[in-house]
Design a protein around this motif. Structure first.
Motif, PDB file in Angstrom:
ATOM      1  N   LEU A  10      -8.746 -20.437 -33.711  1.00 37.51           N
ATOM      2  CA  LEU A  10      -9.853 -20.336 -34.655  1.00 37.51           C
ATOM      3  C   LEU A  10     -11.103 -19.889 -33.915  1.00 37.51           C
ATOM      4  N   THR A  11     -11.611 -18.719 -34.280  1.00 39.45           N
ATOM      5  CA  THR A  11     -12.883 -18.245 -33.741  1.00 39.45           C
ATOM      6  C   THR A  11     -13.978 -18.726 -34.683  1.00 39.45           C
ATOM      7  N   HIS A  12     -14.925 -19.482 -34.144  1.00 33.50           N
ATOM      8  CA  HIS A  12     -15.885 -20.162 -35.008  1.00 33.50           C
ATOM      9  C   HIS A  12     -17.192 -20.425 -34.269  1.00 33.50           C
ATOM     10  N   PHE A  13     -18.166 -20.921 -35.014  1.00 28.90           N
ATOM     11  CA  PHE A  13     -19.400 -21.470 -34.473  1.00 28.90           C
ATOM     12  C   PHE A  13     -19.499 -22.887 -35.014  1.00 28.90           C
ATOM     13  N   LYS A  14     -19.818 -23.846 -34.163  1.00 27.09           N
ATOM     14  CA  LYS A  14     -19.751 -25.258 -34.555  1.00 27.09           C
ATOM     15  C   LYS A  14     -20.612 -25.599 -35.770  1.00 27.09           C
ATOM     16  N   LEU A  15     -21.733 -24.905 -35.917  1.00 27.94           N
ATOM     17  CA  LEU A  15     -22.613 -25.193 -37.048  1.00 27.94           C
ATOM     18  C   LEU A  15     -22.547 -24.107 -38.119  1.00 27.94           C
ATOM     19  N   CYS A  16     -21.462 -23.371 -38.148  1.00 32.19           N
ATOM     20  CA  CYS A  16     -21.217 -22.425 -39.244  1.00 32.19           C
ATOM     21  C   CYS A  16     -20.514 -23.178 -40.367  1.00 32.19           C
ATOM     22  N   PRO A  17     -21.096 -23.252 -41.563  1.00 30.67           N
ATOM     23  CA  PRO A  17     -20.460 -24.019 -42.636  1.00 30.67           C
ATOM     24  C   PRO A  17     -19.106 -23.464 -43.066  1.00 30.67           C
ATOM     25  N   PHE A  18     -18.942 -22.146 -43.005  1.00 32.50           N
ATOM     26  CA  PHE A  18     -17.660 -21.550 -43.381  1.00 32.50           C
ATOM     27  C   PHE A  18     -16.581 -21.914 -42.360  1.00 32.50           C
ATOM     28  N   SER A  19     -16.951 -21.905 -41.092  1.00 32.47           N
ATOM     29  CA  SER A  19     -16.021 -22.332 -40.051  1.00 32.47           C
ATOM     30  C   SER A  19     -15.638 -23.790 -40.259  1.00 32.47           C
ATOM     31  N   ARG A  20     -16.620 -24.618 -40.572  1.00 32.21           N
ATOM     32  CA  ARG A  20     -16.347 -26.037 -40.788  1.00 32.21           C
ATOM     33  C   ARG A  20     -15.428 -26.253 -41.986  1.00 32.21           C
ATOM     34  N   ALA A  21     -15.606 -25.472 -43.029  1.00 36.06           N
ATOM     35  CA  ALA A  21     -14.746 -25.608 -44.198  1.00 36.06           C
ATOM     36  C   ALA A  21     -13.283 -25.361 -43.835  1.00 36.06           C
ATOM     37  N   ILE A  22     -13.028 -24.329 -43.029  1.00 38.95           N
ATOM     38  CA  ILE A  22     -11.646 -24.036 -42.636  1.00 38.95           C
ATOM     39  C   ILE A  22     -11.138 -25.045 -41.620  1.00 38.95           C
ATOM     40  N   ARG A  23     -12.011 -25.549 -40.773  1.00 39.36           N
ATOM     41  CA  ARG A  23     -11.583 -26.625 -39.873  1.00 39.36           C
ATOM     42  C   ARG A  23     -11.114 -27.833 -40.683  1.00 39.36           C
ATOM     43  N   LEU A  24     -11.802 -28.135 -41.775  1.00 33.46           N
ATOM     44  CA  LEU A  24     -11.378 -29.241 -42.638  1.00 33.46           C
ATOM     45  C   LEU A  24     -10.028 -28.942 -43.288  1.00 33.46           C
ATOM     46  N   VAL A  25      -9.846 -27.709 -43.735  1.00 35.16           N
ATOM     47  CA  VAL A  25      -8.567 -27.328 -44.334  1.00 35.16           C
ATOM     48  C   VAL A  25      -7.437 -27.487 -43.324  1.00 35.16           C
ATOM     49  N   VAL A 223     -15.460 -38.181 -48.268  1.00 33.23           N
ATOM     50  CA  VAL A 223     -14.969 -37.004 -47.554  1.00 33.23           C
ATOM     51  C   VAL A 223     -15.120 -37.202 -46.046  1.00 33.23           C
ATOM     52  N   LYS A 224     -16.234 -37.772 -45.650  1.00 35.04           N
ATOM     53  CA  LYS A 224     -16.535 -37.967 -44.231  1.00 35.04           C
ATOM     54  C   LYS A 224     -15.549 -38.925 -43.568  1.00 35.04           C
ATOM     55  N   SER A 225     -14.969 -39.835 -44.336  1.00 39.28           N
ATOM     56  CA  SER A 225     -14.053 -40.821 -43.767  1.00 39.28           C
ATOM     57  C   SER A 225     -12.628 -40.288 -43.599  1.00 39.28           C
ATOM     58  N   ARG A 226     -12.350 -39.086 -44.086  1.00 42.35           N
ATOM     59  CA  ARG A 226     -11.010 -38.530 -43.946  1.00 42.35           C
ATOM     60  C   ARG A 226     -10.763 -38.119 -42.489  1.00 42.35           C
ATOM     61  N   PRO A 227      -9.547 -38.289 -41.990  1.00 45.73           N
ATOM     62  CA  PRO A 227      -9.250 -37.906 -40.607  1.00 45.73           C
ATOM     63  C   PRO A 227      -9.611 -36.460 -40.288  1.00 45.73           C
ATOM     64  N   SER A 228      -9.517 -35.571 -41.259  1.00 44.93           N
ATOM     65  CA  SER A 228      -9.823 -34.162 -41.008  1.00 44.93           C
ATOM     66  C   SER A 228     -11.286 -33.953 -40.636  1.00 44.93           C
ATOM     67  N   PHE A 229     -12.148 -34.904 -40.987  1.00 43.82           N
ATOM     68  CA  PHE A 229     -13.584 -34.759 -40.747  1.00 43.82           C
ATOM     69  C   PHE A 229     -13.993 -35.226 -39.351  1.00 43.82           C
ATOM     70  N   ARG A 230     -13.151 -36.014 -38.702  1.00 39.46           N
ATOM     71  CA  ARG A 230     -13.550 -36.634 -37.429  1.00 39.46           C
ATOM     72  C   ARG A 230     -13.944 -35.636 -36.351  1.00 39.46           C
ATOM     73  N   PRO A 231     -13.210 -34.517 -36.190  1.00 42.39           N
ATOM     74  CA  PRO A 231     -13.644 -33.568 -35.153  1.00 42.39           C
ATOM     75  C   PRO A 231     -15.037 -33.002 -35.401  1.00 42.39           C
ATOM     76  N   LEU A 232     -15.437 -32.863 -36.662  1.00 43.77           N
ATOM     77  CA  LEU A 232     -16.770 -32.351 -36.963  1.00 43.77           C
ATOM     78  C   LEU A 232     -17.843 -33.337 -36.519  1.00 43.77           C
ATOM     79  N   LEU A 233     -17.525 -34.619 -36.606  1.00 49.23           N
ATOM     80  CA  LEU A 233     -18.496 -35.645 -36.216  1.00 49.23           C
ATOM     81  C   LEU A 233     -18.688 -35.698 -34.703  1.00 49.23           C
TER      82      LEU A 233
END
Length: 251
Positions: A10-25, A223-233
């Protein structure tokens, strides 16, 4: 001769919201890609040759596909449907997630009308919210810190406008969260992930007073409590520190 599978990347920027959306997916699918960090305003020729639009994120699958953009990637993943198809495309190992949080069965749940509502909200956040809030905050609060070619103070007028827009959007999120179980309806969907991705940027930048929007706060906590969100935190950007509550689940 069997072709060797590539690494999911995944090519991304940590504070790109679109990147974060796909990281969650990808997190909902139990997938952990290799990350390639870039800055949206400093993309090289190799990146632009692969994606002339110069947008993030870009996903390179293990079977050689190149998926560009948050919406197209989400639709592609949803079209795959089965775990077997997802595994063949993205992972060499079985797709598994923690039992405490069963992954989304579909990113666009429900009947045709329900899916239309989910897509409407995705447009709301990926287009309207991004234009009125996310990009303005990133441009004024993050780019001046990270971009060596930019040396300027944040534009106070632009920040005031973004903050006013944010209040409006938060009130709408609160309205939806009060009326529905999830933003798009009875089931969690890509609308929730897209919305949370954008709000997580504003939250990282200390722009949200959650006590002012209790219904939005309760939804965001779910949403924040889901395991998929932990890397973003765990994300941290040099020179741009989040507030203390950013990584807290009970805030």
């Amino acid at each position: 001769m069997v072709e060797r599978l590539r690494q999911l990347r995944l090519t991304h920027f940590k504070l790109c919201p679109f990147s974060r959306a796909i990281r969650l997916v990808l997190g909902e699918l139990g997938l952990r890609p290799e990350f390639v960090d870039v800055q949206p305003w400093a993309l090289d020729r190799t990146f632009l040759a692969a994606n002339p639009a110069g947008t993030l994120p870009v996903v390179e699958t293990r079977d050689g596909r190149l998926l560009i953009g948050a919406y197209a990637t989400a639709e592609f993943i949803d079209d795959l449907g089965s775990d077997e198809a997802i595994r063949a495309c993205f992972a060499a190992e079985p797709v598994t997630v923690e039992r405490s949080s069963r992954r989304l069965d579909t990113l666009f749940p429900g009947d045709i009308d329900s899916r239309a509502e989910v897509r409407r909200l995705i447009d709301w956040f990926h287009l309207k919210f991004d234009r009125e809030v996310s990009q303005e905050l990133l441009h004024e609060k993050v780019r001046p810190v990270l971009d060596r070619k930019t040396s300027r103070a944040p534009d106070a007028a632009m920040l005031r406008a973004a903050r006013a827009n944010l209040k409006y959007h938060l009130s709408y999120v609160g309205f939806l969260a009060d009326q529905r179980r999830w933003l798009g309806g009875d089931e969690i969907s890509y609308a929730d992930l897209a919305a949370a991705a954008h709000l997580s940027i504003a939250d990282y930048l200390g722009e949200i007073d959650w006590e002012d929007v209790p219904y939005a706060q309760v939804w965001y906590q779910l949403v924040k409590s889901r395991p998929s969100f932990r890397p973003l935190l765990e994300d941290r950007v040099p020179g741009v520190a989040p507030p203390a509550h950013y990584a807290e689940l009970d805030f």
